[in-house]
Design a protein around this motif. Structure first.
Motif, PDB file in Angstrom:
ATOM      1  N   PHE A 105       0.785  -1.249   0.015  1.00  0.00           N
ATOM      2  CA  PHE A 105      -0.047   0.047   0.063  1.00  0.00           C
ATOM      3  C   PHE A 105       0.816   1.183  -0.064  1.00  0.00           C
ATOM      4  O   PHE A 105       0.494   2.313  -0.855  1.00  0.00           O
ATOM      5  N   GLN A 113      -3.750   4.609  -3.679  1.00  0.00           N
ATOM      6  CA  GLN A 113      -4.150   4.322  -2.400  1.00  0.00           C
ATOM      7  C   GLN A 113      -5.556   4.592  -2.122  1.00  0.00           C
ATOM      8  O   GLN A 113      -6.330   3.641  -1.535  1.00  0.00           O
ATOM      9  N   HIS A 114      -6.030   5.713  -2.816  1.00  0.00           N
ATOM     10  CA  HIS A 114      -7.425   6.188  -2.397  1.00  0.00           C
ATOM     11  C   HIS A 114      -8.560   5.135  -3.060  1.00  0.00           C
ATOM     12  O   HIS A 114      -9.333   4.611  -2.636  1.00  0.00           O
ATOM     13  N   LYS A 116      -7.623   1.918  -3.889  1.00  0.00           N
ATOM     14  CA  LYS A 116      -7.642   0.666  -2.736  1.00  0.00           C
ATOM     15  C   LYS A 116      -8.528   0.868  -1.502  1.00  0.00           C
ATOM     16  O   LYS A 116      -9.415  -0.130  -1.277  1.00  0.00           O
ATOM     17  N   ARG A 117      -8.475   1.873  -0.905  1.00  0.00           N
ATOM     18  CA  ARG A 117      -9.324   2.168   0.350  1.00  0.00           C
ATOM     19  C   ARG A 117     -10.854   1.918  -0.247  1.00  0.00           C
ATOM     20  O   ARG A 117     -11.632   1.377   0.365  1.00  0.00           O
ATOM     21  N   ARG A 118     -11.264   2.680  -1.244  1.00  0.00           N
ATOM     22  CA  ARG A 118     -12.791   2.721  -1.582  1.00  0.00           C
ATOM     23  C   ARG A 118     -13.028   1.105  -2.090  1.00  0.00           C
ATOM     24  O   ARG A 118     -14.006   0.668  -1.920  1.00  0.00           O
ATOM     25  N   PHE A 143      -7.529  -1.994   7.623  1.00  0.00           N
ATOM     26  CA  PHE A 143      -6.875  -1.608   6.263  1.00  0.00           C
ATOM     27  C   PHE A 143      -6.410  -0.080   6.664  1.00  0.00           C
ATOM     28  O   PHE A 143      -6.624   0.490   7.795  1.00  0.00           O
ATOM     29  N   PHE A 144      -6.020   0.526   5.836  1.00  0.00           N
ATOM     30  CA  PHE A 144      -5.645   2.038   5.955  1.00  0.00           C
ATOM     31  C   PHE A 144      -6.786   2.878   5.641  1.00  0.00           C
ATOM     32  O   PHE A 144      -7.080   3.650   4.446  1.00  0.00           O
ATOM     33  N   LEU A 145      -7.727   3.023   6.724  1.00  0.00           N
ATOM     34  CA  LEU A 145      -8.901   3.966   6.728  1.00  0.00           C
ATOM     35  C   LEU A 145      -8.641   4.937   7.886  1.00  0.00           C
ATOM     36  O   LEU A 145      -8.103   4.852   8.617  1.00  0.00           O
ATOM     37  N   ASP A 146      -9.428   5.906   7.592  1.00  0.00           N
ATOM     38  CA  ASP A 146      -9.625   7.140   8.225  1.00  0.00           C
ATOM     39  C   ASP A 146     -11.037   7.780   8.641  1.00  0.00           C
ATOM     40  O   ASP A 146     -11.899   7.109   7.990  1.00  0.00           O
ATOM     41  N   PHE A 172      -7.300   0.063  11.931  1.00  0.00           N
ATOM     42  CA  PHE A 172      -6.945   1.206  11.006  1.00  0.00           C
ATOM     43  C   PHE A 172      -5.544   1.629  10.886  1.00  0.00           C
ATOM     44  O   PHE A 172      -4.863   1.298  11.989  1.00  0.00           O
TER      45      PHE A 172
END
Length: 516
Positions: A105, A113-114, A116-118, A143-146, A172
């Motif tokens: 990532f 990256q965005h 992949k998040r979505r 996952f890399f979420l905020d 996260f």
């Protein structure tokens, strides 16, 4: 989907037995069916077809089997037959962790990256929409979420609560803790900004939503980069059967005060919460406590079952070197003074700790298992090791995790040759001898082909007079990232060769030597 039978040739008799009677064939086939429970009958060609007895099992048993699989594997069973098409949607374990995307990532561009998040969020949303089971045991999202995805994450938590989840894990990662996702107090039945007084009062039933009642089933709660207040955590511990609570990088956590929580609560881990000031625990049956972070006020009262403690004190970041606060073992020992005698397991990171030769270590009378994380190229590590052994007369297992930061030393202009001399022979000889008569097992993690690493082993072999087993594990206890993988592999190979060549020959024959 039609079931495909196995090749009949696999079950045909050999040529020399072709004259056997049909009766004999049927008898043999009956025996096979009885033994294996999976063969049905002879087909026209003399072959054998399978009976799908697994599909005949009740739904509840099949769902239990599917719940033991990874989510992706469980979903793949939907193509087996019409019977299996929707069973996976009742699985009780929902573990959303995309290891492949997690590993690369940080190597891709921000726009990817965005994306992949979505994609991850959409996947979770779709699965939850299709889930038909009445209950779930585990919900895990990693996952890399905020906070940008707060609406979806709120929905996941509400879903898990309605399904009476037992293990809830939200792990996260945000670029900055200020961007952390915030746990919704509304789902707890608490109004935003509720005071501590509200938490200790009897909350009227009308404030509980269906999902807030679901928290009555939570036994394990792991939160990483999820902002949650001390009041919210206290509510959990007072009103749900939580056994294990872990909170990592929660910026909103400032004070955690828990008085007379549920008797089910046994484990607490708090790591890297930047604004945390105080942890107070009173009248609790807690067994294990882990803390990683800067020095805080730790107040423990009436915790008679506390037996396992892990403390890693971190330096406060400062632009001025002279403003840094000295780290030592004295503060945690003072805070735990009333309970040190009952500890059986202790883990301490002494990598940055300054050794005070005037400090008298308290006696750890019941300690059986000790883990020390140290930087072995400093003489203070040897002195600490000696002090801990003296203070732990009944210690049975010692794990020494070596944190050899060669890259940092090289940046400072200290090469491997100079590094070998940081711990001199003279310094080692000044370390007081402390024969230990109970220590049975020693494990060295992160061993490297360095003389100072070998010196630690030599000191231990000399003093552990009742030693039965020595384990050398060259794998580091901390990962240094993908860019260092190749270097680590080379170092590990050298470490194994060094251990087999230089350590094995000095280990007494009465001690079992293991190099992993």
């Amino acid at each position: 989907m039609k079931n495909r039978g196995c090749r009949t040739s696999q079950f045909l008799p050999n040529k020399k037995h072709e004259k056997r009677s049909k009766t004999k064939k049927k008898e043999n086939l009956g025996k096979k069916q009885k033994n294996k429970g999976e063969l049905s009958s002879v087909d026209r060609n003399g072959g054998v077809s399978y009976v799908d007895r697994i599909s005949e099992l009740p739904d509840g048993i099949l769902v239990s089997i599917l719940s033991c699989l990874l989510l992706k594997e469980a979903a793949a069973t939907s193509v087996l037959s019409r019977r299996w098409r929707d069973l996976w949607a009742s699985t009780m374990n929902l573990n959303f962790e995309d290891e492949k995307n997690l590993s690369d990532f940080m190597e891709v561009k921000p726009n990817i990256q965005h994306r992949k998040r979505r994609s991850f969020v959409s996947l979770v949303d779709r699965v939850l929409q299709q889930h038909t089971g009445p209950l779930i045991e585990q919900f895990r999202a990693c996952f890399f979420l905020d906070r940008r995805f707060a609406r979806s994450i709120d929905g996941w938590i509400e879903f898990a609560m309605k399904k009476r989840v037992q293990i809830l894990e939200l792990e996260f990662s945000a670029a900055n803790v200020k961007d952390n996702y915030t746990f919704p107090h509304e789902l707890l039945g608490l109004e935003t900004g509720s005071s501590r007084k509200d938490l200790h009062s009897s909350i009227p039933s009308r404030h509980f939503s269906e999902c807030s009642m679901g928290f009555k089933s939570v036994k394990v709660l792991n939160l990483r980069h999820v902002d949650v207040s001390g009041e919210g955590l206290e509510y959990f511990l007072m009103n749900s059967p939580v056994e294990r609570l872990s909170v990592v990088a929660a910026k909103s956590l400032v004070d955690l005060r828990v008085v007379s929580p549920s008797s089910a609560w046994k484990y607490l881990a708090i790591e890297n919460c930047p604004d945390l000031k105080t942890i107070q625990i009173c009248n609790a049956d807690i067994i294990s406590f882990t803390y990683i972070g800067v020095a805080i006020d730790l107040l423990l009262s009436n915790v008679p079952l506390l037996a396992e403690v892990s403390i890693t004190e971190l330096e406060i970041e400062s632009n001025n070197f002279f403003d840094s606060i000295t780290i030592s073992v004295e503060l945690p020992f003072t805070q735990l003074s009333c309970y040190l005698s009952q500890l059986k397991y202790l883990t301490m990171d002494i990598s940055e700790a300054v050794y005070n030769q005037d400090y008298v270590f308290p006696i750890l009378a019941n300690l059986k298992h000790l883990e020390l994380i140290c930087e072995p190229h400093y003489a203070s590590a040897l002195r600490y090791l000696t002090s801990f052994m003296k203070a732990s007369p009944y210690l049975q297992r010692l794990v020494l995790k070596m944190n050899i930061i060669t890259s940092w030393l090289e940046v400072m202009g200290i090469g491997k040759t100079d590094m070998e001399e940081i711990v001199t022979t003279e310094q080692m000889e000044t370390v007081a001898k402390c024969p230990h008569h109970k220590l049975k097992v020693i494990e060295i993690v992160g061993y490297r082909a360095r003389r100072f690493a070998a010196k630690h082993v030599m000191l231990l072999l000399k003093n552990a007079v009742a030693l039965e087993k020595l384990v050398i594990d060259p794998v580091r206890h901390r990962s240094r990232g993908p860019s260092m993988v190749k270097e680590d592999i080379d170092e590990e190979m050298k470490a194994r060769n060094h251990a087999m060549k230089h350590l094995k020959k000095i280990v007494p024959s009465t001690v079992k030597f293991v190099c992993l």
